[in-house]
Design an enzyme around this catalytic site. Structure first.
Site, PDB file in Angstrom:
ATOM      1  N   GLY A  14       0.900  -1.273   0.161  1.00  0.00           N
ATOM      2  CA  GLY A  14      -0.131  -0.084   0.187  1.00  0.00           C
ATOM      3  C   GLY A  14       0.882   1.305   0.140  1.00  0.00           C
ATOM      4  O   GLY A  14       0.498   2.289   0.694  1.00  0.00           O
ATOM      5  N   ALA A  15       2.019   1.109  -0.872  1.00  0.00           N
ATOM      6  CA  ALA A  15       3.003   2.388  -0.829  1.00  0.00           C
ATOM      7  C   ALA A  15       2.572   3.495  -1.624  1.00  0.00           C
ATOM      8  O   ALA A  15       3.321   4.473  -1.556  1.00  0.00           O
ATOM      9  CB  ALA A  15       4.270   1.959  -1.294  1.00  0.00           C
ATOM     10  N   ASN A  16       1.482   3.425  -2.215  1.00  0.00           N
ATOM     11  CA  ASN A  16       1.070   4.395  -3.069  1.00  0.00           C
ATOM     12  C   ASN A  16       0.266   5.628  -2.377  1.00  0.00           C
ATOM     13  O   ASN A  16      -0.188   6.460  -2.921  1.00  0.00           O
ATOM     14  CB  ASN A  16       0.259   3.890  -4.108  1.00  0.00           C
ATOM     15  CG  ASN A  16      -1.095   3.220  -3.989  1.00  0.00           C
ATOM     16  OD1 ASN A  16      -1.104   2.285  -3.200  1.00  0.00           O
ATOM     17  ND2 ASN A  16      -2.268   3.958  -4.090  1.00  0.00           N
ATOM     18  N   GLY A  58      -1.149   7.635   1.733  1.00  0.00           N
ATOM     19  CA  GLY A  58      -1.063   7.813   2.866  1.00  0.00           C
ATOM     20  C   GLY A  58       0.168   7.424   3.806  1.00  0.00           C
ATOM     21  O   GLY A  58       1.050   7.691   3.617  1.00  0.00           O
ATOM     22  N   GLY A 114       1.805   4.621   4.098  1.00  0.00           N
ATOM     23  CA  GLY A 114       2.790   3.908   3.288  1.00  0.00           C
ATOM     24  C   GLY A 114       3.453   4.659   2.443  1.00  0.00           C
ATOM     25  O   GLY A 114       4.847   4.376   2.313  1.00  0.00           O
ATOM     26  N   SER A 131      -4.014  -1.068  14.565  1.00  0.00           N
ATOM     27  CA  SER A 131      -5.008   0.389  14.781  1.00  0.00           C
ATOM     28  C   SER A 131      -5.374   0.658  16.275  1.00  0.00           C
ATOM     29  O   SER A 131      -5.488  -0.545  16.857  1.00  0.00           O
ATOM     30  CB  SER A 131      -6.116   0.292  13.969  1.00  0.00           C
ATOM     31  OG  SER A 131      -7.175   1.436  14.226  1.00  0.00           O
ATOM     32  N   TYR A 151     -13.343  -4.786  10.878  1.00  0.00           N
ATOM     33  CA  TYR A 151     -12.143  -3.899  11.248  1.00  0.00           C
ATOM     34  C   TYR A 151     -11.431  -4.157  12.385  1.00  0.00           C
ATOM     35  O   TYR A 151     -10.238  -4.522  12.531  1.00  0.00           O
ATOM     36  CB  TYR A 151     -12.381  -2.493  10.676  1.00  0.00           C
ATOM     37  CG  TYR A 151     -11.164  -1.709  10.585  1.00  0.00           C
ATOM     38  CD1 TYR A 151     -10.241  -1.827   9.629  1.00  0.00           C
ATOM     39  CD2 TYR A 151     -10.806  -0.587  11.703  1.00  0.00           C
ATOM     40  CE1 TYR A 151      -9.051  -1.113   9.564  1.00  0.00           C
ATOM     41  CE2 TYR A 151      -9.625   0.133  11.555  1.00  0.00           C
ATOM     42  CZ  TYR A 151      -8.714  -0.118  10.527  1.00  0.00           C
ATOM     43  OH  TYR A 151      -7.542   0.761  10.391  1.00  0.00           O
TER      44      TYR A 151
HETATM   45  N1  LIG Z   1      -5.900   6.387   8.644  1.00  0.00           N
HETATM   46  C1  LIG Z   1      -5.939   6.107   9.924  1.00  0.00           C
HETATM   47  O1  LIG Z   1      -6.253   7.033  10.626  1.00  0.00           O
HETATM   48  C2  LIG Z   1      -5.447   5.009  10.353  1.00  0.00           C
HETATM   49  C3  LIG Z   1      -5.649   4.673  11.780  1.00  0.00           C
HETATM   50  C4  LIG Z   1      -5.112   3.636  12.310  1.00  0.00           C
HETATM   51  C5  LIG Z   1      -4.518   2.510  11.346  1.00  0.00           C
HETATM   52  N2  LIG Z   1      -4.542   2.617  10.128  1.00  0.00           N
HETATM   53  C6  LIG Z   1      -3.886   1.750   9.390  1.00  0.00           C
HETATM   54  O2  LIG Z   1      -2.855   2.313   8.372  1.00  0.00           O
HETATM   55  C7  LIG Z   1      -2.502   1.652   7.108  1.00  0.00           C
HETATM   56  C8  LIG Z   1      -2.292   2.696   6.338  1.00  0.00           C
HETATM   57  O3  LIG Z   1      -3.562   3.195   5.875  1.00  0.00           O
HETATM   58  P1  LIG Z   1      -3.640   4.554   5.364  1.00  0.00           P
HETATM   59  O4  LIG Z   1      -4.333   5.722   6.527  1.00  0.00           O
HETATM   60  O5  LIG Z   1      -2.350   5.264   4.768  1.00  0.00           O
HETATM   61  O6  LIG Z   1      -4.900   4.607   4.496  1.00  0.00           O
HETATM   62  P2  LIG Z   1      -5.050   4.780   2.926  1.00  0.00           P
HETATM   63  O7  LIG Z   1      -4.284   6.152   2.519  1.00  0.00           O
HETATM   64  O8  LIG Z   1      -6.267   4.346   2.296  1.00  0.00           O
HETATM   65  O9  LIG Z   1      -3.970   3.714   2.189  1.00  0.00           O
HETATM   66  C9  LIG Z   1      -4.381   2.284   2.161  1.00  0.00           C
HETATM   67  C10 LIG Z   1      -3.250   1.724   1.133  1.00  0.00           C
HETATM   68  O10 LIG Z   1      -3.638   0.179   1.455  1.00  0.00           O
HETATM   69  C11 LIG Z   1      -3.840  -0.250  -0.055  1.00  0.00           C
HETATM   70  N3  LIG Z   1      -4.838  -1.400  -0.133  1.00  0.00           N
HETATM   71  C12 LIG Z   1      -6.095  -1.574   0.158  1.00  0.00           C
HETATM   72  N4  LIG Z   1      -6.640  -2.511  -0.163  1.00  0.00           N
HETATM   73  C13 LIG Z   1      -5.681  -3.443  -0.785  1.00  0.00           C
HETATM   74  C14 LIG Z   1      -5.404  -4.758  -1.567  1.00  0.00           C
HETATM   75  N5  LIG Z   1      -6.476  -5.370  -1.679  1.00  0.00           N
HETATM   76  N6  LIG Z   1      -4.095  -4.950  -2.021  1.00  0.00           N
HETATM   77  C15 LIG Z   1      -2.957  -4.301  -1.776  1.00  0.00           C
HETATM   78  N7  LIG Z   1      -3.305  -2.886  -1.174  1.00  0.00           N
HETATM   79  C16 LIG Z   1      -4.366  -2.586  -0.753  1.00  0.00           C
HETATM   80  C17 LIG Z   1      -4.516   0.834  -0.684  1.00  0.00           C
HETATM   81  O11 LIG Z   1      -4.500   0.642  -2.086  1.00  0.00           O
HETATM   82  P3  LIG Z   1      -5.359   1.834  -3.006  1.00  0.00           P
HETATM   83  O12 LIG Z   1      -4.881   3.262  -3.072  1.00  0.00           O
HETATM   84  O13 LIG Z   1      -5.439   0.793  -4.366  1.00  0.00           O
HETATM   85  O14 LIG Z   1      -6.796   1.681  -2.464  1.00  0.00           O
HETATM   86  C18 LIG Z   1      -3.788   2.077  -0.313  1.00  0.00           C
HETATM   87  O15 LIG Z   1      -2.592   2.049  -0.940  1.00  0.00           O
HETATM   88  C19 LIG Z   1      -3.785   0.857   7.166  1.00  0.00           C
HETATM   89  O16 LIG Z   1      -3.229  -0.551   7.581  1.00  0.00           O
HETATM   90  C20 LIG Z   1      -4.798   1.204   8.273  1.00  0.00           C
HETATM   91  O17 LIG Z   1      -5.765   0.242   8.813  1.00  0.00           O
HETATM   92  C21 LIG Z   1      -4.800   4.078   9.436  1.00  0.00           C
END
Ligand SMILES: NC(=O)c1ccc[n+]([C@@H]2O[C@H](COP(=O)([O-])OP(=O)(O)OC[C@H]3O[C@@H](n4cnc5c(N)ncnc54)[C@H](OP(=O)(O)O)[C@@H]3O)[C@@H](O)[C@H]2O)c1
Length: 320
Positions: free
Chosen positions: A26-28, A30, A32, A155, A186
């Protein structure tokens, strides 16, 4: 008084990562993307494991001029064959792996249950089972690489609250025996992430590979941005109101970077690391900690973690 954001040390930030290889799922987007950027800034090489390779290439345009390098290999964690293909492609190309960042994840904004290609509930299928297979397929190369690390994004929601501590329902992963709830799915997936880091640390002690689970903070990423028009509207109205309590993606990448790069993290293998976060329901947890004790006893249960991992081998079709 504002809350104190935890930042990686100057010493960690100054490390030369030349010659080191990392995988970030998910490096593209947020968290990552910002984890990837900092590793590349420090001269490392990151394999961006993304389901949308065009989005990864587009995001990578912003790395121009940085010291390190990147590669994009497709990975859809909702498809176990795609995970196997990713692992073969990686192992065919690289001979070391210094850090595996199991970062990708999603929360469904729909009330109806969705499944992965392999018939696993989608949220835990992506967050845990896809990463489980990926990690197991890469264990040998991690063991061959000195001081390698596995960081697993969980999380704050895994913690629940004093009245309701979430747990993984090993007898009903797919919500066949109980009503489906997207937020419960979740939360359970994120308990599984903490348990897997714990189990791996136990299994890998004396191998040189260390692990961690992570709450990154409340990132202003694309997380939760799916859903219908009303959900998206609610998110866009809430965003400016919550700005003071939430984190930039750079802030939310700090805990992953600490776990992947600091000298200190390996001495706490299997532990839970957290950015400070207003989202904890337990007051004493809000300051976060590198590491800290999860307030959820179900996420500290090694016997349960071992049972979950044993069942996971069968679920993803791996021999142990
Ligand atoms: N944001 C928060 O406040 C928060 C809080 C607690 C924990 N987290 C955790 O932090 C991590 C990163 O989340 P983020 O906030 O950076 O969210 P994000 O911006 O939505 O990034 C999530 C990444 O996961 C990828 N992904 C989703 N489904 C996938 C699949 N089937 N195969 C491969 N990649 C997939 C997405 O790809 P696409 O771009 O193609 O969708 C995107 O690159 C997650 O594990 C999330 O649960 C986030």
């Amino acid at each position: 008084m504002g809350r104190k954001i935890l930042w990686i040390s100057e010493e960690t930030k100054a490390k030369d990562l030349g010659g080191k290889v990392y995988i970030v799922t998910g490096a593209n987007s947020g968290v990552g993307l910002e984890t990837t950027r900092q590793i590349i800034k420090q001269g490392g090489h990151v394999v961006m494991a993304c389901r949308r390779t065009d989005a990864a290439e587009e995001a990578a345009l912003s790395f121009t001029g940085l010291k390190g390098s990147y590669d994009v290999i497709p990975l859809d964690l909702a498809d176990l064959q795609s995970v196997r293909n990713f692992a073969s492609a990686f192992l065919g190309k690289y001979d070391r792996l210094d850090g595996l960042d199991c970062n990708a994840g999603m929360v469904s904004m729909a009330s109806e249950k969705k499944m992965t290609k392999d018939g696993i509930e989608l949220t835990i299928g992506i967050s845990y089972y896809g990463h489980f297979l990926l990690t197991e397929l890469l264990l040998d190369i991690l063991k061959k690489t000195e001081n390698s690390r596995i960081a697993i994004l969980s999380s704050v929601v895994h913690a629940g609250n004093k009245k309701n501590r979430h747990d993984v329902h090993l007898d009903d992963i797919n919500f066949n025996k109980r009503p489906y709830n997207n937020f419960a799915a979740y939360s359970e997936a994120k308990v599984a992430n903490v348990l897997y880091a714990l189990e791996l640390a136990d299994r890998l002690k004396d191998t040189g590979v260390t692990t961690s689970s992570i709450h990154p903070g409340w990132a202003r990423s694309n997380f939760g941005s799916g859903g219908n028009f009303l959900t998206r509207l609610a998110f866009s109205i809430m965003a400016p109101l919550t700005r003071g309590m939430s984190d930039s993606n750079e802030e939310a990448a700090q805990t992953s970077l600490h776990c992947l790069l600091s000298d200190d993290a390996p001495s706490h293998s299997g532990a839970y690391f957290s950015q400070s976060s207003v989202l904890y329901r337990d007051r004493e947890c809000k300051a976060g900690g590198w590491p800290m004790t999860s307030p959820n006893p179900n996420a500290r249960d090694l016997a349960k973690a071992k049972e979950m991992v044993k069942q996971s081998y069968a679920m993803v079709g791996l021999e142990r």
